[in-house]
Design a protein around this motif. Sequence first.
Motif, PDB file in Angstrom:
ATOM      1  N   GLU A  88     -32.626 -47.571 102.195  1.00 21.35           N
ATOM      2  CA  GLU A  88     -32.308 -47.281 103.702  1.00 21.35           C
ATOM      3  C   GLU A  88     -30.869 -47.377 103.761  1.00 21.35           C
ATOM      4  O   GLU A  88     -30.142 -48.309 103.181  1.00 21.35           O
ATOM      5  N   ILE A  89     -30.431 -46.322 104.705  1.00 17.88           N
ATOM      6  CA  ILE A  89     -28.981 -46.545 105.148  1.00 17.88           C
ATOM      7  C   ILE A  89     -28.695 -47.589 105.952  1.00 17.88           C
ATOM      8  O   ILE A  89     -29.466 -47.716 107.047  1.00 17.88           O
ATOM      9  N   ARG A  90     -27.807 -48.573 105.508  1.00 17.56           N
ATOM     10  CA  ARG A  90     -27.727 -49.692 106.440  1.00 17.56           C
ATOM     11  C   ARG A  90     -26.760 -49.562 107.602  1.00 17.56           C
ATOM     12  O   ARG A  90     -26.817 -50.310 108.517  1.00 17.56           O
ATOM     13  N   ARG A  91     -25.880 -48.818 107.306  1.00 15.90           N
ATOM     14  CA  ARG A  91     -24.888 -48.601 108.670  1.00 15.90           C
ATOM     15  C   ARG A  91     -24.749 -47.062 109.092  1.00 15.90           C
ATOM     16  O   ARG A  91     -25.024 -46.165 108.155  1.00 15.90           O
ATOM     17  N   THR A  92     -24.612 -47.053 110.345  1.00 12.43           N
ATOM     18  CA  THR A  92     -24.355 -45.487 110.691  1.00 12.43           C
ATOM     19  C   THR A  92     -23.285 -45.817 111.697  1.00 12.43           C
ATOM     20  O   THR A  92     -22.871 -46.834 112.468  1.00 12.43           O
ATOM     21  N   PHE A  93     -22.492 -44.879 111.543  1.00  9.97           N
ATOM     22  CA  PHE A  93     -21.117 -44.626 112.503  1.00  9.97           C
ATOM     23  C   PHE A  93     -21.066 -43.545 113.547  1.00  9.97           C
ATOM     24  O   PHE A  93     -21.557 -42.666 113.102  1.00  9.97           O
ATOM     25  N   GLN A  94     -20.513 -43.935 114.539  1.00 11.32           N
ATOM     26  CA  GLN A  94     -20.577 -42.840 115.536  1.00 11.32           C
ATOM     27  C   GLN A  94     -19.570 -41.788 115.261  1.00 11.32           C
ATOM     28  O   GLN A  94     -18.486 -42.096 114.809  1.00 11.32           O
TER      29      GLN A  94
END
Length: 127
Positions: A88-94
């Motif tokens: 699972e992708i842990r971080r998402t950036f705007q």
Amino acid sequence: MNIKYLKGFKWFDLTNSINKEIEIRENKFQMELSQQQKINKTFIQNVETNKLIQQIKSKRNKKRNADDGSENHGKDDGEVDKKKPKVEIRRTFQQRSVTTNRADADREIKNKNNQSVKLNSVLNSIF
């Protein structure tokens, strides 16, 4: 020795040429030795780098096994285990929209008005 047949020849010339040959031979030997030392140094660095990479891979495998609760049975990171679920992708950036002020850019990406509004709002808040 038959010195009488070598007119104009001096003993200094003979020793001088022998000394030059010895010096050339020593310089070649030093050059070969330095090349071998460089080769050995790069080989040792490559071996140490490989060990470091293998340690990192083994730590990753252990961490994955601990997280999944299953064992990898000696598989490398290069091998894909199709039974494992995707991580699972842990971080998402705007994400920001692309804007530019270049003259040759498309009109869609140019954002002159928005920048002037931002500039005016900043200047209004300052003054």
